[in-house]
Design a protein around this motif. Structure first.
Motif, PDB file in Angstrom:
ATOM      1  N   TRP A  81       0.587  -1.569  -0.113  1.00  0.00           N
ATOM      2  CA  TRP A  81       0.120   0.317  -0.078  1.00  0.00           C
ATOM      3  C   TRP A  81       1.281   1.108  -0.041  1.00  0.00           C
ATOM      4  N   MET A  82       1.675   1.748   1.078  1.00  0.00           N
ATOM      5  CA  MET A  82       2.205   2.723   0.543  1.00  0.00           C
ATOM      6  C   MET A  82       3.275   2.843  -0.543  1.00  0.00           C
ATOM      7  N   LYS A  83       4.062   1.940  -1.038  1.00  0.00           N
ATOM      8  CA  LYS A  83       4.410   1.533  -1.966  1.00  0.00           C
ATOM      9  C   LYS A  83       3.276   2.369  -3.017  1.00  0.00           C
ATOM     10  N   GLU A  84       2.111   1.699  -3.572  1.00  0.00           N
ATOM     11  CA  GLU A  84       1.809   1.965  -4.153  1.00  0.00           C
ATOM     12  C   GLU A  84       1.257   3.862  -3.964  1.00  0.00           C
ATOM     13  N   HIS A  85       0.796   4.249  -3.122  1.00  0.00           N
ATOM     14  CA  HIS A  85       0.576   5.790  -2.841  1.00  0.00           C
ATOM     15  C   HIS A  85       1.370   6.639  -2.546  1.00  0.00           C
ATOM     16  N   TYR A  86       2.855   6.151  -2.903  1.00  0.00           N
ATOM     17  CA  TYR A  86       4.119   6.690  -2.415  1.00  0.00           C
ATOM     18  C   TYR A  86       3.442   8.814  -3.325  1.00  0.00           C
ATOM     19  N   ASN A  87       3.485   8.367  -4.206  1.00  0.00           N
ATOM     20  CA  ASN A  87       3.877   9.643  -4.878  1.00  0.00           C
ATOM     21  C   ASN A  87       2.114  10.422  -4.474  1.00  0.00           C
ATOM     22  N   ASP A  88       1.235   9.555  -4.027  1.00  0.00           N
ATOM     23  CA  ASP A  88      -0.055  10.636  -3.188  1.00  0.00           C
ATOM     24  C   ASP A  88       0.738  11.269  -2.083  1.00  0.00           C
ATOM     25  N   LEU A  89       1.287  10.429  -0.885  1.00  0.00           N
ATOM     26  CA  LEU A  89       2.158  10.763  -0.202  1.00  0.00           C
ATOM     27  C   LEU A  89       2.606  11.987   0.171  1.00  0.00           C
TER      28      LEU A  89
END
Length: 322
Positions: A307-315
């Motif tokens: 999950w963290m890698k999939e949402h890295y750009n948003d974070l």
């Protein structure tokens, strides 16, 4: 509402969390202190007094149990000890405030002091109760009574779990309605709580709050975006953040973070990182720097990492990682 959070000052201060008792007038299903068995004290125990004199904290947080289960003499003694240090200090109580609400005159002497503050707590669902469920109506009555009596806005804490996560947005909307802010804290399996609420799910809630324009009303999110994170510890933070209490055997229990105090009075710290690949990851600090968070994440580390890698750009775009 405390919109200005002095991050640098808080980060540099010596913070001491004291649990004066585990007794409570509530019986919450998620209570992390339920099994600590800390007796009520009329005065600050000598071991804690000596600790304060040696550590010289500038900020004391009083948690519990319920702090107001302790008599006035305890707080008078604590203030006397802190005054004798001859340094500026603050004392913050984390209290459900129901005992204050039933008898505010008893506590006026304390809550009218400029360097004394209070955080309270509220959450939707059936888990928070005394003789009955602590409803939004009850909370609002107490909230406005405190505001009208002291001209102070209460901030509050809510504990997130799989059972009540659907209330997260509603809880922050309530904070906005009250012109306050709430800290959404993840449940950990300590005390009466048996499950862990994953940090990656909290970050997902953060992203939703930002899209809804509610980000100014969640306290941990505010601090996170100001590059100060209460659950992504650094070594320096841990050195300056202590938690202590006296157990039923009159022994002083000490830790570096409230979350590492377990139900059997032992300190739970594991030094291994989640994955060897974490060493080359830009999100290393989020996933590994807090020992207790890392250990509860370990059983779900694959889904957490995915999950963290999939949402890295948003974070990154929303200043949730740096």
């Amino acid at each position: 509402m405390n919109e200005a959070i002095d991050i640098d000052q808080n980060y540099q201060s010596r913070q001491l969390i004291i649990k004066p008792t585990s007794a409570c007038n509530f019986n919450c299903s998620f209570c992390s202190s339920k099994n600590l068995n800390i007796p009520i004290h009329n005065k600050v125990p000598d071991k804690i007094k000596d600790y304060i004199n040696n550590y010289k904290p500038t900020n004391i947080i009083i948690t519990g149990g319920e702090p107001l289960m302790n008599p006035r003499s305890y707080f008078e003694d604590l203030i006397h000890i802190m005054d004798n240090l001859n340094n500026p200090y603050t004392i913050s109580l984390t209290s459900n405030l129901v005992l204050w609400y039933k008898n505010p005159e008893k506590w006026d002497w304390l809550f009218t002091k400029n360097n004394i503050s209070v955080d309270t707590s509220f959450q939707y669902g059936e888990g928070r109760k005394d003789v009955s469920v602590y409803t939004e109506e009850r909370f609002k009555q107490l909230f406005y009574a405190f505001k009208n009596r002291y001209n102070k806005i209460l901030d509050f804490i809510s504990v997130l779990s799989e059972e009540n996560e659907h209330y997260a947005i509603k809880t922050v909307q309530l904070a906005k309605e009250l012109n306050s802010w709430v800290k959404l804290n993840c449940q950990i399996p300590v005390g009466k709580a048996v499950t862990y609420y994953p940090r990656y799910k909290l970050f997902n809630i953060y992203l939703q709050l930002i899209k809804l324009g509610l980000d100014k009303h969640e306290g941990n999110l505010i601090k996170r975006r100001q590059h100060y994170c209460p659950f992504t510890k650094t070594y320096k933070y841990c050195l300056l953040n202590k938690v202590i209490y006296i157990d039923h055997k009159n022994e002083l229990i000490e830790g570096n973070c409230e979350e590492v105090i377990s139900s059997n009075n032992t300190i739970q710290i594991e030094k291994n990182i989640l994955f060897p690949k974490c060493l080359g990851c830009k999100m290393f600090n989020i996933c590994n720097s807090c020992s207790i968070n890392r250990e509860y994440t370990r059983p779900i580390k694959d889904e957490h990492c995915r999950w963290m890698k999939e949402h890295y750009n948003d974070l990154l775009t929303n200043n949730l990682i740096y």
